[in-house]
Design an enzyme around this catalytic site. Structure first.
Site, mmCIF file in Angstrom:
data_model
loop_
_atom_site.group_PDB
_atom_site.id
_atom_site.type_symbol
_atom_site.label_atom_id
_atom_site.label_comp_id
_atom_site.label_asym_id
_atom_site.label_seq_id
_atom_site.Cartn_x
_atom_site.Cartn_y
_atom_site.Cartn_z
ATOM 1 N N ASP A 47 7.598 8.267 8.999
ATOM 2 C CA ASP A 47 7.632 8.226 10.473
ATOM 3 C C ASP A 47 8.449 7.012 10.942
ATOM 4 O OD1 ASP A 47 5.821 6.250 9.927
ATOM 5 O OD2 ASP A 47 4.235 7.013 11.227
ATOM 6 N N ASP A 86 5.112 11.956 5.784
ATOM 7 C CA ASP A 86 4.158 11.132 6.531
ATOM 8 C C ASP A 86 3.455 11.945 7.613
ATOM 9 O OD1 ASP A 86 3.663 8.474 6.078
ATOM 10 O OD2 ASP A 86 5.386 7.753 7.228
ATOM 11 N N LYS A 116 1.555 11.759 3.150
ATOM 12 C CA LYS A 116 1.094 10.359 3.131
ATOM 13 C C LYS A 116 0.291 10.100 4.403
ATOM 14 C CE LYS A 116 3.970 6.647 3.679
ATOM 15 N NZ LYS A 116 3.436 6.001 4.907
ATOM 16 N N GLU A 118 -1.613 7.017 6.591
ATOM 17 C CA GLU A 118 -1.854 5.584 6.791
ATOM 18 C C GLU A 118 -3.312 5.377 7.127
ATOM 19 O OE1 GLU A 118 2.220 4.233 8.957
ATOM 20 O OE2 GLU A 118 0.417 3.226 9.629
ATOM 21 N N GLU A 181 1.783 -2.195 1.931
ATOM 22 C CA GLU A 181 2.842 -2.744 2.782
ATOM 23 C C GLU A 181 2.501 -4.153 3.258
ATOM 24 O OE1 GLU A 181 4.393 -0.156 5.807
ATOM 25 O OE2 GLU A 181 5.574 -1.760 6.712
#
Ligand code: KIV
Length: 264
Positions: A47, A86, A116, A118, A181
């Site tokens: 994204d 994402d 994925k 988050e 990250e």
């Protein structure tokens, strides 16, 4: 991976501890084809496209339809790499059946193998549900750009206990890999040692099992200065600028088109 092989989720997972994994973002057909030919293990339709392709200041307004649009182009281009898509804000945090419905749309695209999400420990139930349904999930903890407002900016995340707890929860829920990250090298090393699934670092130091970069940072194509952790391997902004300036000069001075470009 030999040129004839396609990277699968189990193969990607098994490479932990055998060799370092490579992942890059990709958003369109021609670029994805080149990255695939270059031998990158995994392509992430991130994204981050909201920032590097759409010119937004964060990723929050990227829609699911836009993600599918880009994922389809990337999936169509790829022969070998694992393609991961994402889930944009706030899809990962909807009720599990809704998340599954969206993840299924990504997996139904040719060439796409995983999604994925988050988030940290709060996603355990959702990830379990996706994995039970056959959806491979890559986790993403540490700095979570979709939480930029709660975090107060794109800052290095220094709560070692929180990152470790989140990463372990993601593994226990069934994630096959986890992106770390913007955390310190020592926290990333500890998380990497404590997990049996690969860690893919971005701003998390060399002890991770693999690395991911936003392609525009690697190619020198970004509109903003690249983050401290990125290395630019090319300056494509300069190459493009010079090529286009030369084209304008050639047209203005009558040097293009030449006789070889004309039909009789
Ligand atoms: O969206 C993205 O490109 C990402 C990477 C920064 C890992 O999530």
């Amino acid at each position: 991976m030999s040129a004839a092989e396609t990277m699968t989720v189990p193969q990607f997972q098994r490479l932990k501890g055998r060799r370092r994994l490579t992942m890059l973002t990709a958003y369109d057909f021609p670029t994805a084809r080149l990255l695939d030919q270059a031998g990158v293990d995994a392509l992430l339709v991130g994204d981050s496209l909201g920032m590097v392709v759409q010119g937004r200041s964060d990723t929050l307004a990227v829609s699911w339809q836009e993600m599918l649009y880009h994922a389809e182009m990337v999936g169509r281009a790829v022969r070998h790499a694992l393609v991961v898509v994402d889930l944009p804000f706030p899809l990962a945090h909807l009720e599990p059946p809704e998340v599954l419905r969206h993840a299924a749309q990504a997996l139904q695209l040719p060439g796409v193998s995983a999604v994925k999400l988050e988030g940290g420990a709060e996603l355990v139930g959702t990830i379990r549900r996706l994995v039970q349904a056959g959806v491979p999930v890559m986790g993403h903890c540490g700095l979570r750009p979709q939480s930029v407002h709660r975090l107060g900016g794109y800052r290095v995340q220094r709560d070692a206990q929180l990152v470790l707890r989140d990463a372990q929860a993601l593994e226990e829920a069934g994630a096959f890999a986890v992106v770390l990250e913007c955390i310190s090298r020592s926290i990333a090393a500890e998380v990497t040692r404590s997990l049996s699934i690969p860690t893919i670092g971005i701003g998390a130091g060399p002890e991770c099992d693999g690395q991911v970069l936003v392609l525009h940072d690697l190619l020198g194509l970004g509109s903003a200065p690249p983050p401290k952790f990125a290395r630019a391997y090319a300056n494509l902004a300069k190459v493009i600028l010079e090529a286009v300036q030369q084209y304008c000069r050639d047209v203005q001075q009558g040097h293009y088109p030449g006789p070889e470009h004309c039909y009789e």
